[in-house]
Design a protein around this motif. Structure first.
Motif, PDB file in Angstrom:
ATOM      1  N   ALA A 137       0.875  -1.120   0.010  1.00 59.47           N
ATOM      2  CA  ALA A 137      -0.013  -0.004   0.068  1.00 59.47           C
ATOM      3  C   ALA A 137       0.719   1.224  -0.009  1.00 59.47           C
ATOM      4  O   ALA A 137       1.923   1.263   0.588  1.00 59.47           O
ATOM      5  CB  ALA A 137      -0.943  -0.073   1.283  1.00 59.47           C
ATOM      6  N   THR A 138       0.486   2.300  -0.720  1.00 66.72           N
ATOM      7  CA  THR A 138       1.353   3.542  -0.735  1.00 66.72           C
ATOM      8  C   THR A 138       0.413   4.484  -0.169  1.00 66.72           C
ATOM      9  O   THR A 138      -0.879   4.671  -0.571  1.00 66.72           O
ATOM     10  CB  THR A 138       1.512   3.897  -2.202  1.00 66.72           C
ATOM     11  OG1 THR A 138       2.250   2.835  -2.847  1.00 66.72           O
ATOM     12  CG2 THR A 138       2.278   5.244  -2.308  1.00 66.72           C
ATOM     13  N   THR A 139       0.880   5.203   0.790  1.00 70.01           N
ATOM     14  CA  THR A 139       0.107   6.325   1.519  1.00 70.01           C
ATOM     15  C   THR A 139       0.832   7.760   1.193  1.00 70.01           C
ATOM     16  O   THR A 139       2.177   7.697   1.130  1.00 70.01           O
ATOM     17  CB  THR A 139       0.367   6.153   3.172  1.00 70.01           C
ATOM     18  OG1 THR A 139      -0.263   5.113   3.562  1.00 70.01           O
ATOM     19  CG2 THR A 139      -0.497   7.461   3.909  1.00 70.01           C
ATOM     20  N   THR A 140       0.120   8.653   0.723  1.00 72.01           N
ATOM     21  CA  THR A 140       0.577   9.998   0.356  1.00 72.01           C
ATOM     22  C   THR A 140       0.036  11.054   1.064  1.00 72.01           C
ATOM     23  O   THR A 140      -1.262  11.030   1.223  1.00 72.01           O
ATOM     24  CB  THR A 140       0.119  10.146  -1.071  1.00 72.01           C
ATOM     25  OG1 THR A 140       0.951   8.951  -2.092  1.00 72.01           O
ATOM     26  CG2 THR A 140       0.730  11.413  -1.861  1.00 72.01           C
ATOM     27  N   ALA A 141       0.854  11.896   1.354  1.00 69.61           N
ATOM     28  CA  ALA A 141       0.844  13.156   2.160  1.00 69.61           C
ATOM     29  C   ALA A 141       0.754  14.416   1.236  1.00 69.61           C
ATOM     30  O   ALA A 141       1.728  14.507   0.442  1.00 69.61           O
ATOM     31  CB  ALA A 141       1.538  13.431   3.502  1.00 69.61           C
ATOM     32  N   THR A 142      -0.285  15.054   1.007  1.00 69.29           N
ATOM     33  CA  THR A 142      -0.313  16.370   0.249  1.00 69.29           C
ATOM     34  C   THR A 142      -0.487  17.302   1.097  1.00 69.29           C
ATOM     35  O   THR A 142      -1.572  17.638   1.701  1.00 69.29           O
ATOM     36  CB  THR A 142      -1.426  16.107  -0.960  1.00 69.29           C
ATOM     37  OG1 THR A 142      -1.134  15.163  -1.705  1.00 69.29           O
ATOM     38  CG2 THR A 142      -1.337  17.291  -1.736  1.00 69.29           C
ATOM     39  N   PRO A 143       0.464  18.762   1.179  1.00 67.68           N
ATOM     40  CA  PRO A 143       0.175  19.601   1.890  1.00 67.68           C
ATOM     41  C   PRO A 143      -0.989  20.490   1.218  1.00 67.68           C
ATOM     42  O   PRO A 143      -1.251  20.625   0.070  1.00 67.68           O
ATOM     43  CB  PRO A 143       1.406  20.441   1.444  1.00 67.68           C
ATOM     44  CG  PRO A 143       2.013  20.028   0.199  1.00 67.68           C
ATOM     45  CD  PRO A 143       1.599  18.524   0.316  1.00 67.68           C
ATOM     46  N   VAL A 144      -1.778  20.878   2.194  1.00 69.92           N
ATOM     47  CA  VAL A 144      -3.085  21.834   1.854  1.00 69.92           C
ATOM     48  C   VAL A 144      -2.875  23.253   2.165  1.00 69.92           C
ATOM     49  O   VAL A 144      -3.192  24.041   1.455  1.00 69.92           O
ATOM     50  CB  VAL A 144      -4.304  21.055   2.632  1.00 69.92           C
ATOM     51  CG1 VAL A 144      -5.646  21.840   2.149  1.00 69.92           C
ATOM     52  CG2 VAL A 144      -4.482  19.739   2.180  1.00 69.92           C
ATOM     53  N   SER A 145      -2.438  23.614   3.330  1.00 65.91           N
ATOM     54  CA  SER A 145      -2.478  24.809   3.621  1.00 65.91           C
ATOM     55  C   SER A 145      -1.534  25.286   4.967  1.00 65.91           C
ATOM     56  O   SER A 145      -1.338  24.223   5.676  1.00 65.91           O
ATOM     57  CB  SER A 145      -3.967  25.360   3.926  1.00 65.91           C
ATOM     58  OG  SER A 145      -4.403  24.624   5.263  1.00 65.91           O
ATOM     59  N   LEU A 146      -1.184  26.415   5.292  1.00 62.87           N
ATOM     60  CA  LEU A 146      -0.559  26.681   6.456  1.00 62.87           C
ATOM     61  C   LEU A 146      -1.199  27.750   7.211  1.00 62.87           C
ATOM     62  O   LEU A 146      -1.946  28.613   6.887  1.00 62.87           O
ATOM     63  CB  LEU A 146       0.830  27.460   6.014  1.00 62.87           C
ATOM     64  CG  LEU A 146       1.757  28.158   7.123  1.00 62.87           C
ATOM     65  CD1 LEU A 146       2.476  27.172   7.940  1.00 62.87           C
ATOM     66  CD2 LEU A 146       2.399  29.246   6.754  1.00 62.87           C
ATOM     67  N   LYS A 147      -1.454  27.332   8.412  1.00 63.43           N
ATOM     68  CA  LYS A 147      -2.444  28.071   9.362  1.00 63.43           C
ATOM     69  C   LYS A 147      -1.533  28.746  10.359  1.00 63.43           C
ATOM     70  O   LYS A 147      -0.532  28.296  10.905  1.00 63.43           O
ATOM     71  CB  LYS A 147      -3.360  27.182  10.053  1.00 63.43           C
ATOM     72  CG  LYS A 147      -4.153  27.770  11.220  1.00 63.43           C
ATOM     73  CD  LYS A 147      -5.194  26.962  11.864  1.00 63.43           C
ATOM     74  CE  LYS A 147      -6.202  27.634  12.788  1.00 63.43           C
ATOM     75  NZ  LYS A 147      -7.066  26.667  13.534  1.00 63.43           N
ATOM     76  N   LEU A 148      -1.852  30.276  10.638  1.00 56.43           N
ATOM     77  CA  LEU A 148      -0.998  30.915  11.414  1.00 56.43           C
ATOM     78  C   LEU A 148      -1.933  31.210  12.865  1.00 56.43           C
ATOM     79  O   LEU A 148      -3.113  31.586  12.667  1.00 56.43           O
ATOM     80  CB  LEU A 148      -0.639  32.638  10.746  1.00 56.43           C
ATOM     81  CG  LEU A 148       0.213  32.125   9.518  1.00 56.43           C
ATOM     82  CD1 LEU A 148       0.391  33.776   8.809  1.00 56.43           C
ATOM     83  CD2 LEU A 148       1.489  31.858   9.887  1.00 56.43           C
ATOM     84  N   GLU A 149      -1.027  31.201  13.669  1.00 55.08           N
ATOM     85  CA  GLU A 149      -1.963  31.582  14.871  1.00 55.08           C
ATOM     86  C   GLU A 149      -0.895  32.775  15.616  1.00 55.08           C
ATOM     87  O   GLU A 149       0.197  32.166  16.150  1.00 55.08           O
ATOM     88  CB  GLU A 149      -2.161  30.481  15.971  1.00 55.08           C
ATOM     89  CG  GLU A 149      -3.201  29.234  15.481  1.00 55.08           C
ATOM     90  CD  GLU A 149      -3.256  28.168  16.141  1.00 55.08           C
ATOM     91  OE1 GLU A 149      -3.860  28.208  17.136  1.00 55.08           O
ATOM     92  OE2 GLU A 149      -2.680  27.041  15.601  1.00 55.08           O
ATOM     93  N   PRO A 150      -1.170  33.978  15.823  1.00 53.12           N
ATOM     94  CA  PRO A 150      -0.357  35.036  16.218  1.00 53.12           C
ATOM     95  C   PRO A 150       0.185  34.833  17.709  1.00 53.12           C
ATOM     96  O   PRO A 150       1.223  35.277  18.219  1.00 53.12           O
ATOM     97  CB  PRO A 150      -1.038  36.355  16.136  1.00 53.12           C
ATOM     98  CG  PRO A 150      -2.391  35.898  15.919  1.00 53.12           C
ATOM     99  CD  PRO A 150      -2.590  34.495  15.339  1.00 53.12           C
TER     100      PRO A 150
END
Length: 338
Positions: free
Chosen positions: A231-244
Motif C-alpha cells: 500500500a502506498t500512503t501519500t501526504a499532500t500539503p493543503v495549507s499553512l495556518k497562522l496563530e499569532p
C-alpha cells in the motif's frame, strides 16, 4: 497476562532473533519475570517501507491526526515463522533451554505446543508445506509499543499459504499497511521566512513565505513478503495556518489559512515595491509584547492523506498536521515631532 498466554505469544518471535526492524535494528523480545507474570516486548515486523518522495531533508516527523480517536494499528498478524523454524523453537523449549531469558519452564509447555503443531491441528508442523507458506503470528508496531492495544493480538500462530490473506481480525491488510506507512511519511519541518526578520513592529505587516517545492506531496510504500500485499500512503500539503499567539493581531488572509501554491511555495517573498501591499500570507501585530516579552507565533501545515494498494483498494486517512512555534518580539516605535 499469564505465563501460558505470554509464552505462546512470544513463541514465534524466535524466528526473528536475527531479523531487523524498519530502522535496521536487530529484532528482539525482552522478557522479565515478576512473580507469576512475565512482561515481554516484541518489536519486529517484516513490513518493508520505501520512501517515494523527498521531504526537503531532515528526519521523519510524525503527523498529528485530525481525528484524535484514530491512531495507526498497534499490532496485527503477519507471516512470522516457517515450519522448520517453528519445529526448532519447540524442540528448544522441550530441552528446557532459556529463550529470551525465560528459562526453567519450557518443558512445561513443550508438550502442549507439540500437541497443537505436530499432531492436533497440523501434521508435523506442516513440514510438508515448507517453502509454500508461513505461520502467521502477532507483531507489534514499534511506533505504538506503549499503546495498551499492542497486546490485543493474542491469537496463537496459524498457518497461511503464500500469497493468501486469512479472514482473521487484525490480519495484515492493505489498509493496515497504509496506516502503518502513515507514521513513516517523511514530513518536513514547518520552516518559513519572515520580513521583517527578527523583531516585529506594531502596525507593520509581517510577511511570511516558504520557498518553492518546500511543501510538496510525499509518499511511502509499505509491503510485506509472502503476501503480495502493498500500500502506498501519500501526504499532500493543503495549507499553512497562522496563530499569532495574541488576540491583538490581524491575519492575512483573515482566516489565517495560507494556501499551498501549485509550485509548493507559500505566500510571496517581501520586496520594497510591495511595502504598501497586504501580504498574501502574514499578519499585523496591533500591540507590543511588552508584558509577556514575546508572542508564540504558531505555524501549522495541514496535510491531506490518501492511500492506494496492490489490490485496488484505497481511500483517505485522517488529515494530519505538523506545526512549529516561534517566539516573536513585537516592539512599538514612536515618532518624535520637532
Amino acid at each position: 497476562m499469564g505465563i501460558l498466554t505470554l509464552t505462546l505469544a512470544v513463541l514465534p518471535t524466535a524466528a526473528y532473533a536475527g531479523g531487523k526492524d524498519r530502522n535496521g535494528v536487530e529484532g528482539q523480545a525482552n522478557g522479565s519475570s515478576n512473580g507469576q507474570n512475565v512482561a515481554a516486548e516484541v518489536r519486529v515486523s517484516g513490513v518493508q517501507t520505501t520512501v517515494n518522495g523527498g521531504s526537503g531533508g531532515g528526519k521523519t516527523r510524525s503527523l498529528t491526526p485530525s481525528d484524535s480517536n484514530w491512531t495507526p494499528p498497534a499490532c496485527w498478524y503477519e507471516p512470522v515463522i516457517s515450519p522448520k523454524e517453528l519445529k526448532e523453537t519447540i524442540e528448544t523449549l522441550e530441552k528446557d533451554k532459556p529463550i529470551f531469558g525465560m528459562g526453567g519452564f519450557g518443558q512445561m509447555f513443550a508438550g502442549l505446543y507439540k500437541l497443537i503443531y505436530q499432531t492436533d491441528k497440523y501434521d508435523d508442523y506442516n513440514m510438508a508445506k515448507q517453502g509454500k507458506g508461513m505461520f502467521w503470528g502477532a507483531v507489534i508496531n514499534p511506533a505504538r509499543k506503549d499503546d495498551p492495544e499492542a497486546m490485543s493480538c493474542d491469537r496463537l500462530p496459524f498457518w497461511v499459504d503464500d500469497n493468501k490473506t486469512p479472514d482473521v481480525p487484525l490480519a495484515v491488510s492493505p489498509k493496515i499497511l497504509a496506516e502503518y506507512a502513515y507514521d513513516e511519511l517523511p514530513i518536513p519541518s514547518t520552516d518559513f521566512s519572515m520580513s521583517p526578520d527578527g523583531k516585529q513592529t506594531v502596525n507593520l505587516s509581517t510577511w511570511i513565505w516558504a520557498d518553492k517545492a518546500r511543501f510538496k506531496p510525499v509518499s511511502v510504500t509499505a509491503s510485506l513478503p509472502h503476501t503480495n500485499l502493498s500500500a502506498t500512503t501519500t501526504a499532500t500539503p493543503v495549507s499553512l495556518k497562522l496563530e499569532p499567539g495574541t488576540g491583538e493581531a490581524n491575519l492575512h488572509p483573515a482566516s489565517g489559512e495560507c494556501p499551498i501554491n501549485a509550485d509548493g511555495s507559500i505566500g510571496s517573498p517581501y520586496a520594497d515595491a510591495k511595502k504598501n501591499d497586504s501580504p498574501p500570507c502574514g499578519l499585523t501585530y496591533l500591540r507590543a509584547s511588552t508584558k509577556s516579552g514575546t508572542y508564540p507565533l504558531k505555524a501549522t501545515v495541514t496535510w491531506k492523506i490518501s492511500w492506494k494498494s496492490s489490490t485496488g483498494e484505497g481511500g483517505d486517512l485522517p488529515t494530519g498536521t505538523y506545526g512549529k512555534t516561534t517566539a516573536v518580539t513585537v516592539q512599538e516605535i514612536q515618532a518624535v515631532n520637532r
